[in-house]
Design a protein around this motif. Structure first.
Motif, PDB file in Angstrom:
ATOM      1  N   PHE A  86      32.831  54.528  32.735  1.00 31.68           N
ATOM      2  CA  PHE A  86      33.231  55.073  34.039  1.00 31.68           C
ATOM      3  C   PHE A  86      32.306  56.193  34.496  1.00 31.68           C
ATOM      4  O   PHE A  86      31.863  56.205  35.658  1.00 31.68           O
ATOM      5  CB  PHE A  86      34.677  55.577  33.943  1.00 31.68           C
ATOM      6  CG  PHE A  86      35.178  56.228  35.191  1.00 31.68           C
ATOM      7  CD1 PHE A  86      35.651  55.458  36.248  1.00 31.68           C
ATOM      8  CD2 PHE A  86      35.189  57.606  35.319  1.00 31.68           C
ATOM      9  CE1 PHE A  86      36.107  56.050  37.413  1.00 31.68           C
ATOM     10  CE2 PHE A  86      35.646  58.214  36.471  1.00 31.68           C
ATOM     11  CZ  PHE A  86      36.107  57.436  37.525  1.00 31.68           C
ATOM     12  N   PRO A  91      30.924  49.397  35.894  1.00 33.67           N
ATOM     13  CA  PRO A  91      32.265  48.931  36.286  1.00 33.67           C
ATOM     14  C   PRO A  91      32.987  48.154  35.195  1.00 33.67           C
ATOM     15  O   PRO A  91      33.364  46.992  35.359  1.00 33.67           O
ATOM     16  CB  PRO A  91      31.970  48.056  37.503  1.00 33.67           C
ATOM     17  CG  PRO A  91      30.603  47.511  37.248  1.00 33.67           C
ATOM     18  CD  PRO A  91      29.856  48.607  36.550  1.00 33.67           C
ATOM     19  N   CYS A  94      39.354  50.727  33.184  1.00 36.39           N
ATOM     20  CA  CYS A  94      40.611  50.357  33.826  1.00 36.39           C
ATOM     21  C   CYS A  94      41.659  51.443  33.625  1.00 36.39           C
ATOM     22  O   CYS A  94      41.493  52.349  32.805  1.00 36.39           O
ATOM     23  CB  CYS A  94      41.124  49.023  33.281  1.00 36.39           C
ATOM     24  SG  CYS A  94      41.510  49.063  31.513  1.00 36.39           S
ATOM     25  N   ASP A 112      42.034  47.136  37.130  1.00 36.05           N
ATOM     26  CA  ASP A 112      40.584  47.331  37.201  1.00 36.05           C
ATOM     27  C   ASP A 112      40.257  47.827  38.607  1.00 36.05           C
ATOM     28  O   ASP A 112      40.261  47.047  39.560  1.00 36.05           O
ATOM     29  CB  ASP A 112      39.885  46.004  36.908  1.00 36.05           C
ATOM     30  CG  ASP A 112      38.370  46.092  37.019  1.00 36.05           C
ATOM     31  OD1 ASP A 112      37.851  47.083  37.558  1.00 36.05           O
ATOM     32  OD2 ASP A 112      37.695  45.146  36.570  1.00 36.05           O
ATOM     33  N   PHE A 114      37.487  48.815  39.938  1.00 34.11           N
ATOM     34  CA  PHE A 114      36.195  48.401  40.476  1.00 34.11           C
ATOM     35  C   PHE A 114      36.291  47.029  41.145  1.00 34.11           C
ATOM     36  O   PHE A 114      35.698  46.797  42.192  1.00 34.11           O
ATOM     37  CB  PHE A 114      35.142  48.361  39.365  1.00 34.11           C
ATOM     38  CG  PHE A 114      34.752  49.720  38.845  1.00 34.11           C
ATOM     39  CD1 PHE A 114      33.811  50.483  39.496  1.00 34.11           C
ATOM     40  CD2 PHE A 114      35.342  50.232  37.699  1.00 34.11           C
ATOM     41  CE1 PHE A 114      33.447  51.733  39.032  1.00 34.11           C
ATOM     42  CE2 PHE A 114      34.988  51.481  37.218  1.00 34.11           C
ATOM     43  CZ  PHE A 114      34.029  52.238  37.885  1.00 34.11           C
ATOM     44  N   ARG A 115      37.035  46.114  40.535  1.00 26.93           N
ATOM     45  CA  ARG A 115      37.174  44.766  41.083  1.00 26.93           C
ATOM     46  C   ARG A 115      38.489  44.570  41.825  1.00 26.93           C
ATOM     47  O   ARG A 115      38.737  43.499  42.362  1.00 26.93           O
ATOM     48  CB  ARG A 115      37.085  43.730  39.948  1.00 26.93           C
ATOM     49  CG  ARG A 115      35.739  43.731  39.251  1.00 26.93           C
ATOM     50  CD  ARG A 115      35.780  42.900  37.978  1.00 26.93           C
ATOM     51  NE  ARG A 115      34.536  43.012  37.243  1.00 26.93           N
ATOM     52  CZ  ARG A 115      34.211  44.041  36.458  1.00 26.93           C
ATOM     53  NH1 ARG A 115      35.065  45.033  36.295  1.00 26.93           N
ATOM     54  NH2 ARG A 115      33.049  44.079  35.841  1.00 26.93           N
TER      55      ARG A 115
END
Length: 246
Positions: A86, A91, A94, A112, A114-115
């Motif tokens: 992080f 990425p 979580c 998550d 990022f996604r």
């Protein structure tokens, strides 16, 4: 509160915590010789503690950064699992929250940020993935795919490098340095197994629920290791990991 109620509270708390990440200034400090803690870890855990205990009065929190206590309803909180990724902008991290009732894990949520993928399950609530990005239906391959961070830097155990060498002869191996995310991906069928040594309850609690409710197997090995997944590779990994930690 039912497992479904606890899961709903965990999900909303994770979603709200993820929104805070956009405005947090990230400072980093060492935590031991090979680990780090960021200001985001501390701020998110503080927020999650407040949200979870307010939503479930009388509950307690076992967390990575701000101490631990237990109650009839206990939350296991990892505000950012994969801090080293992080803080470098990689990425692969979580937010992880699980709920236990009288010591039994009943609900788990891994987000998550990022996604924008949310992995959820609870006793009586099937495993599911909510994603706003591209989702590929997992396929199969002749070799199992295994997620592991073994060996970690500074590990006190011997035999880990031999395990990795032997595993590479049997399987495709990925090292992502986020245990909770690894378990979520096993639950989703993206990997066949995951194994790590040197883990804590907040690392694995939510992922253990996800794997279990998705039809897989989660095995604790000694006090600080686990193997999870499906198929013959689980037995092989469990035997090798147990030999290392015991």
């Amino acid at each position: 509160m039912t497992p479904s109620d606890l899961l709903s509270l965990a999900v909303q708390s994770c979603v709200d915590a993820a929104a805070l990440l956009r405005d947090i200034h990230v400072d980093v400090a060492p935590k031991g010789a090979f680990d780090q803690v960021s200001s985001a870890d501390v701020e998110l855990e503080s927020f999650l503690r407040g949200a979870l205990t307010a939503g479930a009065p009388g509950s307690a929190v076992v967390g990575e950064e701000l101490g631990s206590a237990t109650a009839s309803v206990t939350w296991y909180v990892d505000p950012i699992d994969g801090t080293r990724n992080f803080v470098r902008g990689i990425p692969l991290s979580c937010i992880s929250v699980a709920a236990a009732v009288d010591g039994v894990l009943v609900a788990g949520c891994v987000l998550d940020p990022f996604r924008d993928e949310l992995f959820t399950a609870a006793s009586g609530v099937p495993f599911s993935v909510r994603s706003t990005g591209l989702v590929i239906t997992p396929g199969t391959s002749p070799r199992p795919l295994v997620l592991t961070d073994i060996p970690l830097p500074g590990s006190p155990y011997t035999g880990e490098t031999d395990l990795l060498t032997d595993l590479l002869a049997l399987a495709d191996v990925r090292r992502i340095y986020s245990t909770a995310l690894s378990l979520a991906w096993v639950a989703a069928g993206r990997a066949d197994a995951a194994a790590n040594i040197g883990v804590f309850p907040w690392d694995v609690a939510a992922g253990a629920v996800l794997v279990r409710e998705a039809g897989g197997e989660f095995r604790s090995v000694a006090a600080n290791a686990f193997v999870a997944g499906r198929g013959e590779i689980v037995d092989w990994l469990a035997s090798r990991v147990e030999g290392i930690v015991t």
